[in-house]
Design an enzyme around this catalytic site. Structure first.
Site, PDB file in Angstrom:
ATOM      1  N   GLU A   1       1.229   7.082   7.031  1.00 61.84           N
ATOM      2  CA  GLU A   1       2.356   6.586   6.221  1.00 61.84           C
ATOM      3  C   GLU A   1       2.169   7.005   4.770  1.00 61.84           C
ATOM      4  OE1 GLU A   1       3.579   2.475   6.713  1.00 61.84           O
ATOM      5  OE2 GLU A   1       2.650   2.386   8.674  1.00 61.84           O
TER       6      GLU A   1
ATOM      7  N   ASP B   1      16.667   0.331  11.735  1.00 60.92           N
ATOM      8  CA  ASP B   1      15.626   1.268  12.159  1.00 60.92           C
ATOM      9  C   ASP B   1      16.176   2.456  12.958  1.00 60.92           C
ATOM     10  OD1 ASP B   1      13.673  -0.234  10.888  1.00 60.92           O
ATOM     11  OD2 ASP B   1      13.206  -1.400  12.681  1.00 60.92           O
TER      12      ASP B   1
ATOM     13  N   ARG C   1      12.966  -7.612   4.964  1.00 61.03           N
ATOM     14  CA  ARG C   1      14.243  -8.287   5.189  1.00 61.03           C
ATOM     15  C   ARG C   1      15.252  -7.276   5.718  1.00 61.03           C
ATOM     16  NH1 ARG C   1      13.644 -13.339   5.626  1.00 61.03           N
ATOM     17  NH2 ARG C   1      15.870 -13.655   5.259  1.00 61.03           N
ATOM     18  N   ILE C   2      16.057  -7.700   6.656  1.00 65.31           N
ATOM     19  CA  ILE C   2      17.129  -6.837   7.151  1.00 65.31           C
ATOM     20  C   ILE C   2      18.254  -6.855   6.124  1.00 65.31           C
ATOM     21  CG2 ILE C   2      18.867  -6.541   8.953  1.00 65.31           C
ATOM     22  CD1 ILE C   2      16.818  -7.864  10.876  1.00 65.31           C
TER      23      ILE C   2
ATOM     24  N   SER D   1       0.829  -1.216   0.000  1.00 62.98           N
ATOM     25  CA  SER D   1       0.000   0.000   0.000  1.00 62.98           C
ATOM     26  C   SER D   1       0.862   1.265   0.000  1.00 62.98           C
ATOM     27  CB  SER D   1      -0.984   0.009   1.179  1.00 62.98           C
ATOM     28  OG  SER D   1      -0.318   0.192   2.399  1.00 62.98           O
ATOM     29  N   ASN D   2       2.027   1.219   0.633  1.00 65.67           N
ATOM     30  CA  ASN D   2       2.915   2.388   0.575  1.00 65.67           C
ATOM     31  C   ASN D   2       3.489   2.569  -0.828  1.00 65.67           C
ATOM     32  OD1 ASN D   2       3.406   3.891   3.212  1.00 65.67           O
ATOM     33  ND2 ASN D   2       3.392   1.743   3.876  1.00 65.67           N
TER      34      ASN D   2
ATOM     35  N   HIS E   1       8.856   3.312   8.559  1.00 70.80           N
ATOM     36  CA  HIS E   1       8.738   2.421   9.724  1.00 70.80           C
ATOM     37  C   HIS E   1       7.497   2.813  10.522  1.00 70.80           C
ATOM     38  CE1 HIS E   1      10.059  -0.312  12.829  1.00 70.80           C
ATOM     39  NE2 HIS E   1       9.697   0.612  13.707  1.00 70.80           N
TER      40      HIS E   1
HETATM   41  C1  GRF Z   1       3.907  -0.647   6.711  1.00 69.89           C
HETATM   42  O1  GRF Z   1       3.272  -0.452   7.937  1.00 69.89           O
HETATM   43  C2  GRF Z   1       5.351  -0.206   6.777  1.00 69.89           C
HETATM   44  O2  GRF Z   1       5.547   0.878   7.615  1.00 69.89           O
HETATM   45  C3  GRF Z   1       6.011  -1.426   7.355  1.00 69.89           C
HETATM   46  O3  GRF Z   1       5.365  -2.516   6.779  1.00 69.89           O
HETATM   47  C4  GRF Z   1       4.053  -2.131   6.389  1.00 69.89           C
HETATM   48  C5  GRF Z   1       3.940  -2.410   4.930  1.00 69.89           C
HETATM   49  O4  GRF Z   1       2.649  -2.141   4.426  1.00 69.89           O
HETATM   50  N1  GRF Z   1       7.445  -1.379   7.134  1.00 69.89           N
HETATM   51  P1  GRF Z   1       2.421  -2.008   2.855  1.00 69.89           P
HETATM   52  O5  GRF Z   1       3.018  -3.261   2.227  1.00 69.89           O
HETATM   53  O6  GRF Z   1       3.104  -0.778   2.390  1.00 69.89           O
HETATM   54  O7  GRF Z   1       0.941  -1.957   2.686  1.00 69.89           O
END
Ligand code: GRF
Length: 212
Positions: free
Chosen positions: A165, A136, A82-83, A8-9, A100
């Site tokens: 976000e 992080d 993944r780190i 979604s981001n 984050h």
């Molecule tokens: C988000 O909450 C992001 O901050 C975290 O993992 C989630 C991923 O959500 N790192 P999406 O795949 O962007 O919907």
């Protein structure tokens, strides 16, 4: 853009009509739902499945060369779970942004929303930061805060944070593309002419001198 799941981001970045071309979406997870959306946007997608590699170094090396093959100006971690190794981070130093789901430095790592509820914090939120070798803990670009309500559970709190976000991530990416953010002594300096939406706490490190 690197993803591992829903995306979604990533989608918020596509919808933001940024002054850049999203050259590729790369996932470590072959079944990441976000891949389908990227394909629908006629964007190149690649899967580098971490399960196909003996160790983290081998996976990261393959990931880095795939990313490099697109010669990106910016690498965006949008729910990439993944780190990354030091080798990867140093290869793209100063041009990796991550979102984050907490107000860092509180709650690095996973399960941030449940941990926020367990701690009884009244404010929670999300952070966009440059990625460094410290997990992080990279220099913070922008944060958005949301209240934690008495009736919240993990799901309602996560949804409230996710909405923010989707606001701050495209904003931070745009600033990077417009050369309006830069790193100084491990902190992010932000062009003082920028307007900050109400929900945004940053820039906490701007001093009057920085704004001249
Ligand atoms: C988000 O909450 C992001 O901050 C975290 O993992 C989630 C991923 O959500 N790192 P999406 O795949 O962007 O919907």
């Amino acid at each position: 853009i690197l993803i591992s799941g829903r995306g979604s981001n990533m989608r918020a970045l596509f919808e933001a009509t940024l002054p850049a071309k999203i050259v590729a979406v790369v996932s470590n997870n072959p079944t990441a739902p976000g891949l389908e959306y990227a394909r629908e946007q006629d964007t190149e997608t690649r899967v580098i499945n971490h399960r196909d590699f003996a160790d983290r170094n081998a996976f990261d090396a393959a990931l880095a060369s795939e990313v490099d093959s697109f010669a990106p100006d910016l690498v965006v971690l949008a729910g990439f779970m993944r780190i990354l190794t030091e080798a990867f981070v140093l290869r793209f130093a100063g041009r990796i942004l991550n979102i984050h789901p907490s107000l860092l430095p509180a709650f690095p790592g996973v399960n941030t929303h449940q941990r926020a509820l367990d701690e009884g914090v009244r404010l929670h939120g999300c952070t966009v930061h440059f990625v460094t070798t410290a997990l992080d803990h990279g220099p913070i670009v922008i944060q958005a805060a949301v209240p934690v309500l008495p009736e919240d559970d993990e799901k309602t709190l996560a949804a409230r944070v996710l909405e923010q976000e989707h606001h701050i991530f495209p904003l931070a990416v745009r600033w990077f593309l417009d050369d309006r953010i830069s790193l100084h002594d491990g902190k992010v300096r932000i062009d003082s002419t920028l307007h900050f939406p109400d929900a945004v706490i940053s820039p906490n490190h701007l001093s009057p001198d920085d704004q001249s």
